[in-house]
Design a protein around this motif. Sequence first.
Motif, short mmCIF file in Angstrom:
data_model
loop_
_atom_site.label_atom_id
_atom_site.label_comp_id
_atom_site.label_asym_id
_atom_site.label_seq_id
_atom_site.Cartn_x
_atom_site.Cartn_y
_atom_site.Cartn_z
N GLN A 76 -9.87 20.65 8.67
CA GLN A 76 -10.86 20.05 7.77
C GLN A 76 -11.18 20.95 6.58
O GLN A 76 -11.19 20.52 5.44
CB GLN A 76 -12.13 19.72 8.54
CG GLN A 76 -11.88 18.72 9.65
CD GLN A 76 -13.16 18.29 10.33
OE1 GLN A 76 -14.25 18.52 9.83
NE2 GLN A 76 -13.01 17.66 11.49
N SER A 77 -11.45 22.22 6.90
CA SER A 77 -11.74 23.16 5.81
C SER A 77 -10.54 23.31 4.90
O SER A 77 -10.66 23.40 3.67
CB SER A 77 -12.13 24.53 6.37
OG SER A 77 -13.36 24.43 7.03
N THR A 103 -12.01 14.45 5.98
CA THR A 103 -12.47 15.09 7.21
C THR A 103 -12.60 14.08 8.35
O THR A 103 -12.20 14.36 9.48
CB THR A 103 -13.82 15.81 6.97
OG1 THR A 103 -14.66 14.95 6.22
CG2 THR A 103 -13.63 17.10 6.23
N SER A 154 -10.31 20.41 2.47
CA SER A 154 -11.22 20.51 1.33
C SER A 154 -10.68 21.48 0.28
O SER A 154 -10.67 21.19 -0.92
CB SER A 154 -12.60 20.99 1.78
OG SER A 154 -13.11 20.13 2.76
#
Lengths: 358, 528
Positions: A319-320, A306, A323
């Motif tokens: 970013q999400s 991130t 993950s």
Amino acid sequence: MSTVDRVSEGPGAAGTSPLAPDGESRPSWRRHLGFANIGVVYVEIALIIVFSILAPSTFPTWITVKSVLNENAVAGLMALSLVVPLSAQVFDLSIGNAMGLANVVIAWLLVNKGVAVVPAILITLTLGLLIGLLNGLVVVTAKIDSFIGTLATGSLMVAAISLVTHDQQITGNALNGSFGNIATTSVAGIELPVILMLLVAIVLYVIQKYTVLGRRIYAIGFNERGAVLAGIKTGRIKFATLIVSGTVAAIAGILLASGVSSGSPGIGPPYLLNAFAAAFLGATQFGGRFNAWGTIIAVILLGTGTTGLVLVGGAPWTQSMFSGVVLLVALGASSFERAVQARAWVRSRRVRRPAPAE
Amino acid sequence: MKLVREPATASDRLALKIRGVAKTFPGVRALVDFDLDVRAGSVHALLGHNGCGKSTLIKALAGVHAPDPGAKAWIDDEPLEIGDAVDAQLKGLRFVHQELGIIPEMGAVDNVGFVLGFQRGRFGRIDWRAQARVTTELLERFGFKLDPHKPLAAASPPERAAVAIVRAVAGWKAGRGVLILDEPTAALPAHEVDELFRLVREVSGTGTAVILVSHRLDEVMAIADHATVMRSGAKVWDGPLSSTSLSGLVDLISNTEASDSTATAGSHASGHRVRNHTTSSETPIALEARGMYGRYLRGVSFRLRVGEVLGVAGLLGSGREELPYLIGGNQRSGAEGAVSVDGRESRCLTVTEAHELGIVLVPADRAREGIFADFTTRENVSLAALPTIALRGLFTPPAEKAFVSRWLNAVHADPGFSERLISTLSGGNQQKAILARWLSVGPKVLLLSEPTAGVDIGARNVIYQELRQRAADGLAILMASSDVEDLLASCDRVIVLRDGVIAGEFAGDHMTKAAIAYAMEGAHSEHG
């Protein structure tokens, strides 16, 4: 007689020595350095290389290292708190809200009630313990499935958060000063939350690796019926793991309040998913069970991604997505490797040992 | 048993004809050139010990195993492809296994509907009222009245079996098809069996052939009219039950006369049956159990002496499998009984209390209750004794390793298994590891249930020897096993359970395979 016994002896007779037919293990260096064991480390190295090429002036710096660690310490603590009950196959879905409740309660005590810093911290820690107690009563005493039970207690905590804050952020001078210094006290640029996270990780590591209790927690997680028959007091231990997760989540909430100088309703839940991601990713490392260092490395990997994406100017949604992709790939890769190993093992066995007749 | 065999309704038409079916597993011929004729409307019992090949036959018919090439079969004169599950279903072979395959959380309505299809209303919705009516009619046709919406978990075991059987045979034209019941009564207490058999008679009364696999010979005598006895994958007897007796069947199945003489001879050669002659009435009592009641047990009391290996025999459902658990502290609600060790009497022990008294249990279901599949062998072995290696709860890996190596050596397992996941070991080595786990805590009383299930013959002998050695050192051992050979190979004395009570006790020269088998079945020996 002879024919009767030929059939019943058949399977065993093929392996002449009872010690022989169990296959060999792979060389130990391959197991220790294989992707299934420390894959996250390889992905981390690859990420560092990629981001260093994309952002050569900003990424490979000491500042980045510090910010990855400092900004993810709370997430790390949350993930570690989850690892404790998860090792006993107990899901604590309330830790996000437990952390959120601790976060607003300490802010409320300091700002609205004028409580001194040390008592406020002690009261909040006690609150964390009580949350664990409540979860224990629900999951162990009332025998409600932990997945649903802690979802319900988490909902109670949401209500408490709303009651305390009236859905307003709590800010005030009392959150700066000595309380605000807690999260920013640093040694060589490494802030107190990071040190706390490492401390919790060390304690957890020792418990899981070198204590009877740690072994018993795993035993419950792997085979609860077997654990009961082995005389392990499963209820008591599961209860204890929930008290630990509640208390550690409260510590995380206090540190977060200190770090951002506010108590915010709704700050906790986003941490839950990341904590699960890190705990499960960590569980694929160092031998395939929930463990402290695997979890820490997973937190750092997710943090590196991130931070790096911000530095290379990635859009917010990346970013999400990062993950999610990392978690799926890591879990997929290790289950694939395990499947390959299992198949190889079955094949080696089929040659050595004929299937029993019935 | 008060059952009276009904007049045979069987006709001469063959419902199932099998010719030359064989099945070879690597190293084992499980089924050898097997023929079978089953007449329509008959109840045909398929008998034999574990490993005789009857399960292999059933699995081949069900399409689980493909038989060796060359097998032929006909159902109602239509050729059947053996080993093809779809063809078996299509031609009218139906299987009801011991587990029944029902969904206990749902009522008869759903459980019947899932198999036979649901009654539809407009727009394809399920017409629940019609469905309930059809289900009720179906069950009533076979003499069962139950609320079709009541979850089957709340129904009696025979009612659950009825739902499974009725949905299997419903929709057949009268007199067609073959119903195969695989151990339908194995888990039923004796008093619930009659109700199930009434249903079996109803089914065979319609002309359907029923193949019954069972270990309970008294029941077979009561319900079946024809039997096939198997041994070593081959047919050893086939005929109407009116031409034999219960003890005759026991002899045919166990091959008792032959095996008793050879077993004795063999054991002298291998030296496994060295009895412990030191136990006598003067030897102190290690454990006394009084009035044990449970799901199957109906009042069992016995004494176990120091250094004695006491065997517990009995058919499934006799209480044999329940006894070690009740003593070892894994009580179900409603269990009763008192256990005393060293004169201290306790009622309804917990596992922890049992451990404090020095009673440990090696459970029957190794995969579910014994091993921790995700633990290494080391972790599996050290689990129980870990507190004794640890100082204030903290142990060192070298101490654990040394401890585990010592105990793996003690049970003649390779210490090299230590760091391997226990799930990668053979059944025999897993069992040795479990044995090491419990011997390492230094128990006074060791309880074992099915100690050799899935254990190869080599490891089996090692386990027998190890148990005899421990007994000679003063350990009291209670061993419950469905395998009479286990008991003969290691026990000083055997008690036989039948319908929850002790039906016989054998020691010394009276402890023979035949005597135990007769007592298990409730038959009287015809040769003294």
